[in-house]
Design a protein around this motif. Structure first.
Motif, PDB file in Angstrom:
ATOM      1  N   GLY A  13      19.382  45.642 -17.503  1.00 38.70           N
ATOM      2  CA  GLY A  13      20.478  44.678 -17.526  1.00 38.70           C
ATOM      3  C   GLY A  13      21.117  44.469 -16.165  1.00 38.70           C
ATOM      4  N   PRO A  14      22.454  44.681 -16.046  1.00 39.71           N
ATOM      5  CA  PRO A  14      23.155  44.415 -14.780  1.00 39.71           C
ATOM      6  C   PRO A  14      22.594  45.201 -13.601  1.00 39.71           C
ATOM      7  CG  PRO A  14      24.717  44.742 -16.564  1.00 39.71           C
ATOM      8  CD  PRO A  14      23.378  45.083 -17.120  1.00 39.71           C
ATOM      9  N   ARG A  15      22.266  46.479 -13.828  1.00 43.69           N
ATOM     10  CA  ARG A  15      21.691  47.264 -12.723  1.00 43.69           C
ATOM     11  C   ARG A  15      20.398  46.624 -12.209  1.00 43.69           C
ATOM     12  NH1 ARG A  15      22.999  52.596 -11.538  1.00 43.69           N
ATOM     13  NH2 ARG A  15      24.627  53.536 -12.838  1.00 43.69           N
ATOM     14  N   GLU A  16      19.598  46.135 -13.135  1.00 46.82           N
ATOM     15  CA  GLU A  16      18.328  45.543 -12.727  1.00 46.82           C
ATOM     16  C   GLU A  16      18.529  44.191 -12.061  1.00 46.82           C
ATOM     17  OE1 GLU A  16      13.769  45.096 -14.384  1.00 46.82           O
ATOM     18  OE2 GLU A  16      15.340  45.964 -15.633  1.00 46.82           O
ATOM     19  N   ALA A  17      19.555  43.456 -12.489  1.00 42.54           N
ATOM     20  CA  ALA A  17      19.847  42.170 -11.848  1.00 42.54           C
ATOM     21  C   ALA A  17      20.151  42.377 -10.366  1.00 42.54           C
ATOM     22  CB  ALA A  17      21.019  41.490 -12.546  1.00 42.54           C
ATOM     23  N   VAL A  18      20.952  43.396 -10.053  1.00 46.25           N
ATOM     24  CA  VAL A  18      21.267  43.696  -8.655  1.00 46.25           C
ATOM     25  C   VAL A  18      20.022  44.204  -7.931  1.00 46.25           C
ATOM     26  CG1 VAL A  18      22.643  45.157  -7.117  1.00 46.25           C
ATOM     27  CG2 VAL A  18      23.692  44.143  -9.157  1.00 46.25           C
ATOM     28  N   PHE A  19      19.262  45.082  -8.583  1.00 40.68           N
ATOM     29  CA  PHE A  19      18.040  45.619  -7.992  1.00 40.68           C
ATOM     30  C   PHE A  19      17.048  44.511  -7.634  1.00 40.68           C
ATOM     31  CE2 PHE A  19      13.654  47.004  -9.224  1.00 40.68           C
ATOM     32  CZ  PHE A  19      13.376  47.793  -8.115  1.00 40.68           C
ATOM     33  N   VAL A  66      20.437  34.112 -11.201  1.00 40.42           N
ATOM     34  CA  VAL A  66      20.737  35.147 -12.191  1.00 40.42           C
ATOM     35  C   VAL A  66      21.061  34.458 -13.503  1.00 40.42           C
ATOM     36  CG1 VAL A  66      22.216  37.098 -12.814  1.00 40.42           C
ATOM     37  CG2 VAL A  66      21.584  36.714 -10.414  1.00 40.42           C
ATOM     38  N   GLY A  67      20.243  34.729 -14.509  1.00 43.34           N
ATOM     39  CA  GLY A  67      20.425  34.082 -15.802  1.00 43.34           C
ATOM     40  C   GLY A  67      21.501  34.738 -16.642  1.00 43.34           C
ATOM     41  N   ARG A  68      21.687  34.206 -17.826  1.00 43.11           N
ATOM     42  CA  ARG A  68      22.747  34.667 -18.734  1.00 43.11           C
ATOM     43  C   ARG A  68      22.555  36.132 -19.118  1.00 43.11           C
ATOM     44  NH1 ARG A  68      22.689  34.773 -24.252  1.00 43.11           N
ATOM     45  NH2 ARG A  68      20.666  33.730 -24.172  1.00 43.11           N
ATOM     46  N   ASP A  69      21.312  36.559 -19.358  1.00 43.85           N
ATOM     47  CA  ASP A  69      21.036  37.939 -19.742  1.00 43.85           C
ATOM     48  C   ASP A  69      19.889  38.454 -18.884  1.00 43.85           C
ATOM     49  OD1 ASP A  69      21.118  40.336 -21.091  1.00 43.85           O
ATOM     50  OD2 ASP A  69      19.840  39.661 -22.736  1.00 43.85           O
ATOM     51  N   HIS A  70      20.115  38.421 -17.576  1.00 39.67           N
ATOM     52  CA  HIS A  70      19.079  38.745 -16.598  1.00 39.67           C
ATOM     53  C   HIS A  70      18.609  40.191 -16.782  1.00 39.67           C
ATOM     54  CE1 HIS A  70      17.274  37.827 -12.574  1.00 39.67           C
ATOM     55  NE2 HIS A  70      17.231  39.140 -12.518  1.00 39.67           N
ATOM     56  N   PHE A 120      22.032  44.657 -25.961  1.00 39.97           N
ATOM     57  CA  PHE A 120      22.589  45.840 -25.305  1.00 39.97           C
ATOM     58  C   PHE A 120      23.563  45.491 -24.184  1.00 39.97           C
ATOM     59  CE2 PHE A 120      18.829  47.721 -27.294  1.00 39.97           C
ATOM     60  CZ  PHE A 120      19.385  48.868 -27.832  1.00 39.97           C
ATOM     61  N   TYR A 121      23.451  44.288 -23.617  1.00 40.02           N
ATOM     62  CA  TYR A 121      24.320  43.914 -22.504  1.00 40.02           C
ATOM     63  C   TYR A 121      24.964  42.568 -22.810  1.00 40.02           C
ATOM     64  CZ  TYR A 121      21.277  47.423 -20.453  1.00 40.02           C
ATOM     65  OH  TYR A 121      20.578  48.571 -20.231  1.00 40.02           O
ATOM     66  N   GLY A 122      26.239  42.438 -22.437  1.00 39.69           N
ATOM     67  CA  GLY A 122      26.951  41.190 -22.671  1.00 39.69           C
ATOM     68  C   GLY A 122      26.452  40.086 -21.761  1.00 39.69           C
ATOM     69  N   ALA A 123      26.818  38.855 -22.127  1.00 40.06           N
ATOM     70  CA  ALA A 123      26.342  37.690 -21.381  1.00 40.06           C
ATOM     71  C   ALA A 123      26.832  37.692 -19.941  1.00 40.06           C
ATOM     72  CB  ALA A 123      26.783  36.410 -22.087  1.00 40.06           C
ATOM     73  N   ASN A 124      28.002  38.303 -19.661  1.00 39.34           N
ATOM     74  CA  ASN A 124      28.571  38.258 -18.312  1.00 39.34           C
ATOM     75  C   ASN A 124      28.476  39.594 -17.588  1.00 39.34           C
ATOM     76  OD1 ASN A 124      29.459  35.506 -18.420  1.00 39.34           O
ATOM     77  ND2 ASN A 124      31.124  36.164 -19.774  1.00 39.34           N
ATOM     78  N   ALA A 125      27.709  40.547 -18.144  1.00 41.88           N
ATOM     79  CA  ALA A 125      27.654  41.878 -17.543  1.00 41.88           C
ATOM     80  C   ALA A 125      27.096  41.840 -16.122  1.00 41.88           C
ATOM     81  CB  ALA A 125      26.814  42.809 -18.420  1.00 41.88           C
ATOM     82  N   GLY A 126      26.061  41.027 -15.910  1.00 36.62           N
ATOM     83  CA  GLY A 126      25.494  40.928 -14.570  1.00 36.62           C
ATOM     84  C   GLY A 126      26.484  40.374 -13.573  1.00 36.62           C
ATOM     85  N   ARG A 127      27.186  39.323 -13.957  1.00 35.15           N
ATOM     86  CA  ARG A 127      28.181  38.722 -13.072  1.00 35.15           C
ATOM     87  C   ARG A 127      29.271  39.737 -12.712  1.00 35.15           C
ATOM     88  NH1 ARG A 127      29.876  32.767 -13.172  1.00 35.15           N
ATOM     89  NH2 ARG A 127      28.194  32.680 -14.694  1.00 35.15           N
ATOM     90  N   GLU A 128      29.681  40.525 -13.706  1.00 34.72           N
ATOM     91  CA  GLU A 128      30.746  41.504 -13.476  1.00 34.72           C
ATOM     92  C   GLU A 128      30.309  42.572 -12.486  1.00 34.72           C
ATOM     93  OE1 GLU A 128      31.523  42.841 -17.415  1.00 34.72           O
ATOM     94  OE2 GLU A 128      32.587  40.998 -18.010  1.00 34.72           O
TER      95      GLU A 128
END
Length: 726
Positions: free
Chosen positions: A607-613, A628-632, A638-646
């Protein structure tokens, strides 16, 4: 040498009067934008100035027509005149052709005398006045050639002309009213000419006097005393002095201008070849560097940014040469640091440099005698990406302290941001067999040598704790958690060296970070958007890719799908790549704007960790932005729609900028692709529906997936090939 700043002046014209180019000229560091009144109608000035001021805070300079003669309009824009023919020059505007042209300003025709030599279009054509009539003269062509409209005309006799045309005076008034305070005086002949333009521009105006004739050269000192800057127009000046003297005259003008308190700018042919080519000649780069060494305060791009094909590339090239000049000038005489040409300035690799740890089989001594362990393909692809620099600054599998730092702090110990554990899990008996200082050969499941691990540590880490910290859950339904538990809690750490890459079927699209940077440099790209995905391309992907290009004013798009081991039900890697290749083959993407390259790795579903990675990996590839998509890189709910953005917001600037998109759908009423949350009438582009229909051999609507991509799938089905990972 005293440190100084180098100013960049860029001329706006048909090639650059648009949002994208103005945006990047400002971002590149342009100090002053220039509008050439010789190529601008007075009735268009207010509109153009308003357009520019709405888009940038960079000040604008109005460059006057001044005391110069130009050709009038031509029926076909240009014409070839033959020598020993006769040509009539009219005071009134005529549609020019092989037998007749007009001159501007109109009064100049009455000042011509029989016997005058008249050269047209930078000496392309030489003629002589042989007869004078009412409002026209007859010219005998002594040297033929091509001439164009609105081109310079030189009379080889001094003719007194006012320093400003009526059009100049009207334009200055408009400019003053709209807040312009920079004005350039073309063909400054004497100090009194500067007084004339200042009387119209105001006492607070910045006057740039252009030295482009012999008279201006003779009165340089007095002109410089009354001007804020001197601009050397080497093109027009070379019509009146021998071209071989221009380098020495340039040095003299710069020296005298600065001695009298005026800045010195240099224009003409700095990057002439880049009006039609993405890169400069070596002579042009040398000219820019030596012009700065002469003491020039600024450099002026004219045709390069006004009508050239690569205006932003030109500005960036000047900026890069200027940066190199200033770096060398301020290095205290130390030796110049030479870098590989592929690693051009732009997006710096994460941690400052690209790791490169690959050798040939013959370079590892006693490789046949090294103890060997078989490793899964996923970890071997990690080795490859470490060795190639994709995971820079990592040099190997993580030690325990590094893992703790990544899990708790999301950064390497005492170093940069890093969110993804990169681990080599081994059976307990393997971990107890080795210790720090051992060298191990890592082999494929088939027993082929792949890489070497220099062990720095063996350690244990409780799998459930690792999973919770890594994925934010210990649910066995999460594929990442299941994988961690299956691998166990014993690990080897240490630097790796790649010996022989995996034999994979998708290598034809494989490019290393260093190679990608070389491609981007060759294309003249500085700002590149990366797209990460593991699915067959559909219209939603296409929409956000093109939208990201527009939104960021980027030079190009890197389509970089995962082609390693993905989860069951995902499209097979070759199908994904063939789908994108079909898009390129049929010219669906903008020409020259896309590079397709495979990313040999696997999804962690973090999820978010992988989006940054994945963003940091693309940063190492030379990209400035990533979609970065909605659920990248997530899975299930398991992860919210805005978790990556946060998480991106939490970490701040990581050296690559995310471009966020929500779910995309198609609105059949407006026939547009839209944000689903903002349009209730839009139909979603469903990955589940795409898989179901393609597997059943059914046709999808064109708004969901292009027919060219569906044809690729049909060809696979006809050959009874599988579409999905088993």
């Amino acid at each position: 040498m005293k440190a100084r700043q180098v100013e960049l002046l860029c001329t706006l014209g048909p090639a650059s009067l648009n949002d994208r180019v103005i945006h990047w000229l400002e971002r590149t560091g342009t100090s002053l934008l220039r509008l050439n009144l010789s190529h601008t109608k007075v009735e268009d000035i207010e509109r153009i100035v308003g357009f520019i001021k709405q888009r940038t805070s960079v000040p604008l300079c109005l460059d006057t027509e001044g005391a110069q003669v130009r050709t009038g309009p031509f029926a076909d824009g240009k014409v070839i005149v033959r020598e020993n023919r006769f040509l009539t020059a009219h005071a009134r505007p005529v549609a020019g052709d092989q037998s007749a042209i007009s001159l501007y300003p109109a009064y100049i025709v009455s000042k011509l005398e029989v016997g005058d030599f008249v050269s047209i279009d930078f000496n392309a054509v030489l003629s002589q006045v042989v007869e004078k009539r009412d409002e026209e003269v007859l010219l005998r062509v002594l040297n033929g050639g091509e001439i164009g409209q609105n081109k310079a005309v030189t009379v080889q006799r001094t003719i007194e002309m006012p320093p400003l045309t009526e059009k100049d005076i009207a334009a200055i008034a408009i400019g003053r009213r709209m807040g312009i305070r920079h004005f350039a005086l073309s063909f400054a002949h004497r100090a009194s000419d500067v007084d004339v333009i200042r009387s119209h521009a105001g006492s607070d105006a910045t006057i740039i006097s252009k030295i482009e004739c012999l008279s201006g050269l003779r009165h340089l000192a007095a002109i410089a005393e009354r001007s804020q800057a001197i601009l050397i127009d080497r093109g027009d000046l070379s019509r009146e002095v021998p071209i071989e003297q221009i380098p020495a005259i340039q040095k003299m003008i710069i020296s005298q201008a600065k001695a009298h308190g005026a800045k010195a700018y240099v224009a003409t042919n700095l990057l002439e070849s880049m009006t039609s080519a993405p890169t400069p000649t070596r002579a042009e780069v040398n000219d820019i560097y030596n012009t700065l060494a002469d003491g020039a305060d600024g450099l002026v791009l004219a045709a390069e940014t006004a009508i050239g094909q690569y205006p932003v590339n030109c500005a960036r090239m000047v900026a890069k040469v200027a940066q190199q000049f200033l770096r060398n000038a301020n290095n205290g005489g130390r030796p110049i640091r030479v870098r590989p040409s592929s690693l051009t300035p732009g997006v710096e690799p994460h941690g400052g440099r690209l790791v490169c740890q690959a050798v040939g089989l013959a370079e590892i001594r006693d490789i046949k005698h090294l103890p060997s362990i078989m490793v899964a393909d996923e970890e071997l692809t990690d080795v490859e990406q470490i060795a190639r620099g994709t995971f820079s600054p990592l040099r190997g599998f993580m030690e325990k302290a590094c893992l703790e730092s990544v899990l708790e702090e999301k950064r390497l110990p005492g170093g940069p941001i890093w969110t993804m554990p990169v681990l080599l899990a081994v059976p307990k008996e393997t971990a107890t067999r080795y210790a720090k200082g051992d060298r191990i050969l890592l082999s494929t499941q088939g027993g082929s040598p792949h890489s070497v691990l220099d062990v720095s540590e063996t350690y244990e880490f409780q799998p459930d704790r690792l999973a919770r910290k890594w994925f934010g859950t210990d649910s066995s339904e999460h594929p990442g958690v299941a994988r961690v538990r299956a691998r166990g809690g014993h690990f080897l750490a240490g630097h790796v060296t790649l010996v022989q890459p995996l034999q994979l079927p998708c290598r034809r699209f494989d490019l290393t970070p260093s190679q990608l940077r070389t491609v981007f440099a060759h294309k003249g790209w500085n700002r590149v958007v990366a797209f990460h995905g593991r699915n067959l391309v559909h219209r939603g992907h296409e929409m956000i890719q093109l939208e990201a290009l527009e939104r960021t004013y980027a030079d190009g798009l890197l389509i970089n799908p995962i082609v390693g081991h993905t989860k069951r039900g995902d499209f097979l890697p070759h199908l994904i790549l063939d789908g994108y290749q079909a898009m390129l083959d049929y010219g669906i993407y903008p020409a020259g704007k896309v590079v397709l390259s495979s990313f040999i790795t696997y999804p962690r579903f973090a999820g978010p960790r992988e989006a940054v990675f994945t963003a940091l990996c693309r940063k190492n590839m030379g990209c400035s932005h990533i979609i970065v998509g909605r659920d990248h890189s997530g899975v299930g709910d398991f992860y919210g729609a805005n978790a990556g953005r946060e998480l991106f917001d939490e970490l701040g600037d990581i050296g690559i900028e995310p471009i966020f998109f929500d779910a995309v759908g198609y609105d059949t009423q407006s026939e547009r692709y839209v944000d689903l949350s903002a349009c209730r009438t839009a139909s979603p582009i469903s990955g589940t529906e795409i898989r179901r229909a393609l597997k059943a051999g059914e046709a999808l609507p064109n708004w969901m997936m292009r027919s060219e991509v569906q044809d690729v799938v049909r060809a696979e089905l006809m050959m009874k090939h599988a579409l999905f990972q088993e």
